[in-house]
Design a protein around this motif. Structure first.
Motif, PDB file in Angstrom:
ATOM      1  N   PHE A 408       0.823  -1.214   0.000  1.00 42.09           N
ATOM      2  CA  PHE A 408       0.000   0.000   0.000  1.00 42.09           C
ATOM      3  C   PHE A 408       0.857   1.264   0.000  1.00 42.09           C
ATOM      4  N   GLU A 409       0.499   2.203  -0.863  1.00 40.08           N
ATOM      5  CA  GLU A 409       1.207   3.477  -0.954  1.00 40.08           C
ATOM      6  C   GLU A 409       1.048   4.301   0.315  1.00 40.08           C
ATOM      7  N   ILE A 410      -0.048   4.115   1.045  1.00 40.86           N
ATOM      8  CA  ILE A 410      -0.299   4.952   2.219  1.00 40.86           C
ATOM      9  C   ILE A 410       0.345   4.407   3.496  1.00 40.86           C
ATOM     10  N   VAL A 411       0.922   3.228   3.440  1.00 41.29           N
ATOM     11  CA  VAL A 411       1.665   2.714   4.595  1.00 41.29           C
ATOM     12  C   VAL A 411       3.107   3.171   4.439  1.00 41.29           C
ATOM     13  N   GLY A 412       3.456   4.236   5.144  1.00 37.71           N
ATOM     14  CA  GLY A 412       4.752   4.863   4.953  1.00 37.71           C
ATOM     15  C   GLY A 412       5.883   4.152   5.658  1.00 37.71           C
ATOM     16  N   ASP A 413       5.644   3.699   6.888  1.00 35.89           N
ATOM     17  CA  ASP A 413       6.726   3.098   7.659  1.00 35.89           C
ATOM     18  C   ASP A 413       6.157   2.079   8.626  1.00 35.89           C
ATOM     19  N   LYS A 417      10.222  -2.858  17.813  1.00 33.02           N
ATOM     20  CA  LYS A 417      11.008  -3.975  18.304  1.00 33.02           C
ATOM     21  C   LYS A 417      10.148  -4.761  19.280  1.00 33.02           C
ATOM     22  N   GLY A 418      10.158  -6.090  19.156  1.00 36.12           N
ATOM     23  CA  GLY A 418       9.295  -6.890  20.008  1.00 36.12           C
ATOM     24  C   GLY A 418       7.848  -6.520  19.782  1.00 36.12           C
ATOM     25  N   LEU A 419       7.109  -6.388  20.874  1.00 36.54           N
ATOM     26  CA  LEU A 419       5.694  -6.019  20.767  1.00 36.54           C
ATOM     27  C   LEU A 419       5.494  -4.542  21.079  1.00 36.54           C
ATOM     28  N   MET A 420       6.379  -3.724  20.545  1.00 33.91           N
ATOM     29  CA  MET A 420       6.225  -2.278  20.570  1.00 33.91           C
ATOM     30  C   MET A 420       6.379  -1.807  19.133  1.00 33.91           C
ATOM     31  N   ILE A 421       5.250  -1.634  18.448  1.00 31.68           N
ATOM     32  CA  ILE A 421       5.243  -1.490  16.995  1.00 31.68           C
ATOM     33  C   ILE A 421       4.456  -0.251  16.580  1.00 31.68           C
ATOM     34  N   GLY A 422       4.961   0.428  15.560  1.00 33.30           N
ATOM     35  CA  GLY A 422       4.254   1.555  14.972  1.00 33.30           C
ATOM     36  C   GLY A 422       4.096   1.368  13.477  1.00 33.30           C
ATOM     37  N   VAL A 423       2.929   1.737  12.964  1.00 27.76           N
ATOM     38  CA  VAL A 423       2.662   1.720  11.523  1.00 27.76           C
ATOM     39  C   VAL A 423       2.258   3.140  11.145  1.00 27.76           C
ATOM     40  N   GLU A 424       3.162   3.860  10.482  1.00 25.49           N
ATOM     41  CA  GLU A 424       2.894   5.261  10.160  1.00 25.49           C
ATOM     42  C   GLU A 424       2.229   5.378   8.794  1.00 25.49           C
ATOM     43  N   MET A 425       1.103   6.096   8.769  1.00 22.13           N
ATOM     44  CA  MET A 425       0.303   6.242   7.559  1.00 22.13           C
ATOM     45  C   MET A 425       0.571   7.603   6.913  1.00 22.13           C
ATOM     46  N   VAL A 426       0.714   7.595   5.584  1.00 20.33           N
ATOM     47  CA  VAL A 426       1.039   8.812   4.834  1.00 20.33           C
ATOM     48  C   VAL A 426       0.098   8.937   3.634  1.00 20.33           C
ATOM     49  N   THR A 427       0.071  10.117   3.025  1.00 18.59           N
ATOM     50  CA  THR A 427      -0.730  10.266   1.808  1.00 18.59           C
ATOM     51  C   THR A 427      -0.052   9.574   0.635  1.00 18.59           C
ATOM     52  N   ASP A 428       1.289   9.613   0.637  1.00 16.38           N
ATOM     53  CA  ASP A 428       2.069   8.912  -0.394  1.00 16.38           C
ATOM     54  C   ASP A 428       3.504   8.802   0.087  1.00 16.38           C
ATOM     55  N   LYS A 429       4.221   7.824  -0.414  1.00 13.92           N
ATOM     56  CA  LYS A 429       5.579   7.559   0.057  1.00 13.92           C
ATOM     57  C   LYS A 429       6.578   8.624  -0.382  1.00 13.92           C
ATOM     58  N   LYS A 430       6.318   9.281  -1.502  1.00 10.72           N
ATOM     59  CA  LYS A 430       7.271  10.258  -2.007  1.00 10.72           C
ATOM     60  C   LYS A 430       7.346  11.485  -1.108  1.00 10.72           C
ATOM     61  N   THR A 431       6.208  12.051  -0.786  1.00 10.30           N
ATOM     62  CA  THR A 431       6.194  13.265   0.042  1.00 10.30           C
ATOM     63  C   THR A 431       6.218  12.953   1.530  1.00 10.30           C
ATOM     64  N   GLN A 432       5.758  11.756   1.909  1.00  8.09           N
ATOM     65  CA  GLN A 432       5.658  11.344   3.310  1.00  8.09           C
ATOM     66  C   GLN A 432       4.738  12.249   4.121  1.00  8.09           C
ATOM     67  N   ARG A 433       3.852  12.953   3.442  1.00  9.53           N
ATOM     68  CA  ARG A 433       2.904  13.789   4.184  1.00  9.53           C
ATOM     69  C   ARG A 433       2.039  12.905   5.069  1.00  9.53           C
ATOM     70  N   ASN A 462      -0.795  10.143  13.217  1.00 12.54           N
ATOM     71  CA  ASN A 462      -1.001   9.352  12.002  1.00 12.54           C
ATOM     72  C   ASN A 462      -0.323   7.987  12.075  1.00 12.54           C
ATOM     73  N   THR A 463       0.009   7.559  13.283  1.00 15.28           N
ATOM     74  CA  THR A 463       0.678   6.270  13.464  1.00 15.28           C
ATOM     75  C   THR A 463      -0.189   5.339  14.292  1.00 15.28           C
ATOM     76  N   PHE A 464      -0.423   4.139  13.769  1.00 17.07           N
ATOM     77  CA  PHE A 464      -1.107   3.113  14.553  1.00 17.07           C
ATOM     78  C   PHE A 464      -0.119   2.553  15.568  1.00 17.07           C
ATOM     79  N   ARG A 465      -0.501   2.587  16.827  1.00 13.71           N
ATOM     80  CA  ARG A 465       0.344   2.069  17.905  1.00 13.71           C
ATOM     81  C   ARG A 465      -0.131   0.666  18.268  1.00 13.71           C
ATOM     82  N   ILE A 466       0.728  -0.307  18.037  1.00 10.64           N
ATOM     83  CA  ILE A 466       0.397  -1.713  18.274  1.00 10.64           C
ATOM     84  C   ILE A 466       1.281  -2.213  19.408  1.00 10.64           C
TER      85      ILE A 466
END
Length: 497
Positions: A408-413, A417-433, A462-466
């Protein structure tokens, strides 16, 4: 005629998207893992009554999650049940607080037994739970970190740590990292560097911040910087034994030391991995060099382990250990009591002695029930091999989530480590907005509808905290990834209409 045709097309498209969504729900990948626990029937306040009480009798600052807030009734290990019996996989653990599992039987039993024996006495008396716990907890820390002070929360622990650093050093200035969160008390608001938490009144004097060494969103960073199985997609030209990003961020800290604070400082405080800040990981070696610089200026180093401690990062029991450093003060809370309200400071004899300059007292710190609960939590982490589980399941989950970044283009990062996880969402990978919060919330609500609860964070929210209870399984991880994938797919399909 044209209007009717447009409406028919929209209805057809909506039905098609719903059909795809339903097929995804019924697929094996999206089926919720089994659970043999049966919750009690809910027989308390009606949902509407609860909503009315919330509106009339609770502070408006207490904002619940979701458009239709959950009325939770019962918990069992990694599962939560609402008032209607609906089951949810809890990927947020009560804001990274439920460490060994909701209502873990051994922890619950320890609390019940202590409640039958002695609910409360203060630390002005000897009582076994306090002293047993002090010995057990401090044995899990390295070096001279052997002296314990118990508090009621992480904010209180960080507040007291800053106070002790000032007393011990005789200096005043405290430095934190931008985007860091350390609490909302008068002292800690100074080093909590997220504007949403700032009330706009005079608080946190003598506190300063330096640039956050974020290798994804920051100025510098590359594909070899993080101590994680998942790296950024940035290219990195550094040699194996050096890190340009680390060197650049260290230069920023040097600049802060040279321009913003006195010649001698009281302390530097940092989480080993940022929690509220969006699971930000620093370049390898940054924290070690930062500690050296701070100590050269007479300051103490405070490790905020409120979210990273007790095995959550998998490779080590404490987050600071993966940075090859030993702090002067370690603060703890959240997972320390598996949801029971308690916090702690562990430091050296020398630093602890600074607090004897005046009378300092905490009525509930060292409460017998809290100590019994905390002791049981330590036992369960070892007996259930939860640190190993964080390492195995956490790294598996990270690698599976990284596949969504590729898809997915909107999943930026994807990071952590372990069970401390972040999934950062962006409008697009190029601008990382950053993906706007209103849009991220659509995906977040979809996840809830599919039976998965997760948190949100980061400077732009804009980051899902897991950060689930540390007992989750690979089966749970597969379910979580399939739900997030389905929720993102639905969001993108709906946005494309």
């Amino acid at each position: 005629m044209r209007s009717l045709t447009t409406r028919v097309c929209k209805i057809f498209t909506l039905h098609r998207l719903n059909a795809v969504y339903c097929r995804c729900l019924s697929s094996n990948e999206s089926r919720m893992p089994p659970c043999d626990f049966v919750p009690e029937k809910y027989q308390s306040l009606a949902y509407e009554h609860v909503a009315e009480v919330r509106k009339k009798n609770l502070f408006p600052a207490l904002i619940p999650y979701y458009k239709k807030p959950l009325l939770l009734h019962q918990g069992h290990m990694q599962w939560l049940f609402d008032h209607e019996g609906q089951r949810y996989l809890d990927l947020f653990g009560g804001i990274v607080t439920v460490s060994v599992g909701h209502c873990h039987p051994k922890v619950t039993d320890a609390a019940k037994k202590q409640l039958d024996r002695l609910w409360h006495t203060t630390n002005i008396y000897y009582h076994s739970p306090l002293h047993e716990y002090a010995e057990k907890l401090t044995s899990r820390l390295p070096g001279k970190l052997k002296v314990l002070y118990l508090t009621n929360s992480g904010s209180e622990a960080n507040d007291l740590a800053m106070h002790m650093a000032r007393l011990y050093t005789g200096n005043y200035d405290v430095i934190g990292l931008r985007s860091g969160y350390h609490g909302a008390s008068p002292y800690t608001l100074g080093v909590t560097s997220v504007s949403a938490y700032k009330p706009g009144v005079a608080l946190g004097f003598g506190c300063h911040t330096t640039m956050c060494p974020d290798v994804f969103r920051g100025i510098w960073g590359g594909s070899h910087c993080r101590d994680s199985p998942v790296q950024t997609t940035r290219t990195c030209s550094c040699s194996p034994d050096s890190c340009e990003a680390k060197d650049r961020y260290i230069e920023q800290l040097k600049d802060t030391l040279d321009t913003s604070v006195a010649k001698n400082i009281a302390a530097f405080i940092a989480e080993p991995i940022m929690g509220v800040g969006g699971v930000v990981q620093y370049p390898k070696g940054f924290l070690k060099e930062a500690y050296e610089l701070v100590r050269e200026r007479g300051g103490l180093c405070i490790a905020d382990e409120v979210q990273t401690g007790f095995g959550r990062t998998g490779s080590h029991y404490w987050g600071f250990q993966s940075h090859d450093v030993t702090p002067d003060i370690v603060t703890m809370a959240k997972g320390i009591g598996n949801g029971f309200p308690m916090g702690a400071i562990v430091t050296t004899e020398e630093v602890a002695a600074s607090l004897t300059r005046s009378l300092h007292f905490n009525t509930f710190g060292g409460n017998p029930v809290a100590c019994a609960v905390g002791s049981a939590v330590l036992d369960v982490i070892e007996e259930d091999a939860l640190q190993d589980n964080c390492n195995t399941v956490g790294n598996y989950l990270l690698l599976e989530l990284s596949k969504l970044r590729e898809k997915f283009e909107i999943v930026g990062d994807v990071r952590g480590k372990g069970l401390m996880i972040g999934v950062e969402m962006v409008t697009d990978k190029k601008t990382q907005r950053p993906l706007p919060v209103v849009e991220l919330n659509v995906i977040w609500e979809h996840c809830r509808d599919l039976g998965v609860l997760c948190g949100k964070g980061g400077l732009y929210n804009n980051t899902f905290r897991i950060k689930p209870p540390m007992c989750i399984t690979k089966e749970d991880a597969d379910f979580a990834v399939s739900v997030l994938e389905a929720a993102i797919t639905k969001y993108l399909d709906t946005a494309a209409r």
